[in-house]
Design a protein around this motif. Structure first.
Motif, short mmCIF file in Angstrom:
data_model
loop_
_atom_site.label_atom_id
_atom_site.label_comp_id
_atom_site.label_asym_id
_atom_site.label_seq_id
_atom_site.Cartn_x
_atom_site.Cartn_y
_atom_site.Cartn_z
N LYS A 93 4.07 3.48 10.27
CA LYS A 93 3.08 3.40 9.02
C LYS A 93 2.70 5.22 9.18
O LYS A 93 2.73 5.67 10.52
CB LYS A 93 2.22 3.76 9.09
N CYS B 42 10.70 5.28 2.06
CA CYS B 42 10.64 3.85 2.09
C CYS B 42 11.16 3.44 3.49
O CYS B 42 11.86 3.60 4.15
CB CYS B 42 11.38 3.23 1.43
N GLY C 107 12.07 -3.13 4.75
CA GLY C 107 11.47 -4.75 5.45
C GLY C 107 10.99 -5.08 6.62
O GLY C 107 10.72 -5.20 7.11
N GLN D 41 8.74 0.22 6.50
CA GLN D 41 8.48 -0.25 6.76
C GLN D 41 7.09 -0.28 7.64
O GLN D 41 6.29 -0.67 7.69
CB GLN D 41 9.01 -2.41 6.90
N THR E 295 5.51 4.18 1.46
CA THR E 295 5.45 2.52 0.53
C THR E 295 6.66 2.30 1.83
O THR E 295 7.00 2.76 2.12
CB THR E 295 6.74 2.98 -0.61
N THR E 296 6.23 0.76 1.58
CA THR E 296 7.07 -0.37 1.92
C THR E 296 7.28 -1.06 1.31
O THR E 296 7.67 -0.84 -0.15
CB THR E 296 6.35 -1.08 2.65
N THR E 297 8.44 -1.40 1.84
CA THR E 297 8.76 -2.84 0.36
C THR E 297 8.71 -4.32 1.20
O THR E 297 9.59 -5.13 0.80
CB THR E 297 11.02 -2.25 1.08
N GLU E 298 7.70 -4.59 1.16
CA GLU E 298 6.90 -5.66 1.42
C GLU E 298 7.78 -6.72 2.07
O GLU E 298 8.41 -8.15 1.95
CB GLU E 298 6.84 -6.01 0.13
N LYS E 299 8.40 -6.06 3.24
CA LYS E 299 9.23 -6.65 3.82
C LYS E 299 10.53 -7.43 3.26
O LYS E 299 11.17 -8.59 4.32
CB LYS E 299 8.81 -7.48 4.85
N MET E 300 10.91 -6.94 2.35
CA MET E 300 12.03 -7.67 1.76
C MET E 300 12.96 -6.41 1.80
O MET E 300 12.96 -5.09 2.46
CB MET E 300 11.52 -7.01 -0.07
#
Length: 159
Positions: free
Chosen positions: A106, A101, A143, A103, A134-139
């Motif tokens: 890449k 994980c 993120g 952000q 994966t990312t944490t969708e900027k959270m």
């Protein structure tokens, strides 16, 4: 056959002035992983999963961050020692499924090189090592770019 499953998790802070090691390879980036060793979050999660599956405690027990001889150590050495310990208890790896994980940067393009590095250290076939990103969708801390985390699940068996 005696099959066992283990799960590992690790997290490291990201900061300037450190190198970013993930899955046994260095990834060019402005920040790196802060840790007592080289901070390779994926290898640490895999080691914990392997040790847990074999009921051999955890990575901190075998390689404590209070041991000055481990300061800055290449995590591939820790993985190699973990595999030797596992095999000394007559276990072999069936497969590894892992997720990183992060952000930025890449890391998808680096996954094949990670698989190659890990398979060499662990003496496993590439097909036994799954790495996903994966990312944490900027959270959360991942993120916002403050940290990196990794999960690993392993299947081992008695030989």
């Amino acid at each position: 056959m005696n099959w066992r499953v283990g799960m590992g998790y690790d997290v490291h802070q990201l900061a300037s002035g450190y190198r970013l090691w993930v899955g046994g390879i260095e990834i060019p980036f402005e920040k790196g992983s802060v840790g007592h060793s080289d901070g390779d979050v994926l290898i640490h999660a895999i080691c914990d999963a392997l040790l847990g599956a074999a009921n051999l405690r955890d990575i901190g027990y075998h390689f404590p961050d209070t041991d000055p001889s481990l300061k800055g150590i290449d995590s591939k050495i820790l993985l190699e020692k973990t595999m030797a310990l596992l095999r000394s208890h007559a276990y072999e790896v069936g497969n590894i499924d892992s997720t990183i994980c992060l952000q930025l940067p890449k890391i998808n393009p680096f996954i094949p090189n990670m698989q190659t590095a890990l398979s060499g250290v662990m003496k496993l076939d590439l097909s036994q090592i799954s790495i996903k990103a994966t990312t944490t969708e900027k959270m959360g801390f991942v993120g916002t770019g403050e940290g990196i985390s990794a999960y690993a699940t392993v299947l081992i068996y008695k030989v």
